[in-house]
Scaffold this motif. Structure first.
Motif, PDB file in Angstrom:
ATOM      1  N   SER A  23       0.852  -1.191   0.000  1.00 17.06           N
ATOM      2  CA  SER A  23       0.000   0.000   0.000  1.00 17.06           C
ATOM      3  C   SER A  23       0.891   1.246   0.000  1.00 17.06           C
ATOM      4  O   SER A  23       2.081   1.177   0.329  1.00 17.06           O
ATOM      5  CB  SER A  23      -0.915   0.013   1.222  1.00 17.06           C
ATOM      6  OG  SER A  23      -0.170   0.221   2.404  1.00 17.06           O
ATOM      7  N   CYS A  44      -7.538  -0.114   7.941  1.00 15.54           N
ATOM      8  CA  CYS A  44      -8.651   0.803   7.662  1.00 15.54           C
ATOM      9  C   CYS A  44      -9.512   0.977   8.910  1.00 15.54           C
ATOM     10  O   CYS A  44     -10.735   0.976   8.852  1.00 15.54           O
ATOM     11  CB  CYS A  44      -9.487   0.320   6.477  1.00 15.54           C
ATOM     12  SG  CYS A  44     -10.569   1.620   5.782  1.00 15.54           S
ATOM     13  N   SER A  65     -13.781   3.228  -0.677  1.00 15.92           N
ATOM     14  CA  SER A  65     -14.878   2.316  -0.341  1.00 15.92           C
ATOM     15  C   SER A  65     -15.748   2.970   0.736  1.00 15.92           C
ATOM     16  O   SER A  65     -15.359   3.968   1.360  1.00 15.92           O
ATOM     17  CB  SER A  65     -14.319   0.993   0.178  1.00 15.92           C
ATOM     18  OG  SER A  65     -13.688   1.205   1.437  1.00 15.92           O
ATOM     19  N   GLU A  68     -13.812   3.032   3.966  1.00 16.12           N
ATOM     20  CA  GLU A  68     -12.795   4.087   3.973  1.00 16.12           C
ATOM     21  C   GLU A  68     -13.438   5.456   4.170  1.00 16.12           C
ATOM     22  O   GLU A  68     -12.934   6.277   4.936  1.00 16.12           O
ATOM     23  CB  GLU A  68     -12.000   4.050   2.667  1.00 16.12           C
ATOM     24  CG  GLU A  68     -10.896   5.079   2.600  1.00 16.12           C
ATOM     25  CD  GLU A  68     -10.113   5.040   1.302  1.00 16.12           C
ATOM     26  OE1 GLU A  68      -9.301   5.956   1.094  1.00 16.12           O
ATOM     27  OE2 GLU A  68     -10.300   4.102   0.486  1.00 16.12           O
ATOM     28  N   GLN A  87      -5.299   2.116   1.876  1.00 12.91           N
ATOM     29  CA  GLN A  87      -6.280   1.527   0.969  1.00 12.91           C
ATOM     30  C   GLN A  87      -5.908   1.689  -0.502  1.00 12.91           C
ATOM     31  O   GLN A  87      -6.655   1.290  -1.389  1.00 12.91           O
ATOM     32  CB  GLN A  87      -7.652   2.141   1.226  1.00 12.91           C
ATOM     33  CG  GLN A  87      -8.171   1.861   2.617  1.00 12.91           C
ATOM     34  CD  GLN A  87      -8.269   0.377   2.896  1.00 12.91           C
ATOM     35  OE1 GLN A  87      -9.041  -0.335   2.262  1.00 12.91           O
ATOM     36  NE2 GLN A  87      -7.465  -0.110   3.843  1.00 12.91           N
TER      37      GLN A  87
END
Length: 106
Positions: A23, A44, A65, A68, A87
């Motif tokens: 990430s 997250c 998302s 998130e 993320q």
């Protein structure tokens, strides 16, 4: 592998190469980039890896998302280009990515 530029709130830049599959947050932590705390380790579950994605890469990094977006409620100074760096998965498509760091993560 992608070259990512992390820009601290005061303008200091850190350009690092990050392996595909990691990430953006992991790239910062592994390269000692200050300003990304990542208190939850990338699950997250906090908002301490908040970044602002450069306009040129918003399509490549995708949309946040629902989970998130919920966590971003805990971040300060959220902008339309705000993301949690845990993320965003690194790929060759993100080579040249620029992310800016907020003044603080708490």
């Amino acid at each position: 592998m992608a070259r990512i530029t992390y820009i601290e709130h005061d303008g200091r830049e850190h350009v690092v190469e990050v392996k595909n599959g990691l990430s953006v947050m992991e790239g910062a932590i592994r390269n000692n980039v200050p300003g990304i705390d990542a208190d939850c380790g990338g699950a997250c579950a906090c908002a301490t890896c908040h970044v602002y994605v450069d306009e040129a890469f918003q399509a490549e990094t995708g949309r946040a998302s629902a989970m998130e977006e919920s966590m971003l409620d805990f971040a300060e100074n959220v902008q339309p280009n705000s993301r949690l760096s845990c993320q965003i998965r690194v790929s060759d498509d993100l080579d040249g990515l620029i992310v800016r760091l907020p003044e603080n993560q708490h």
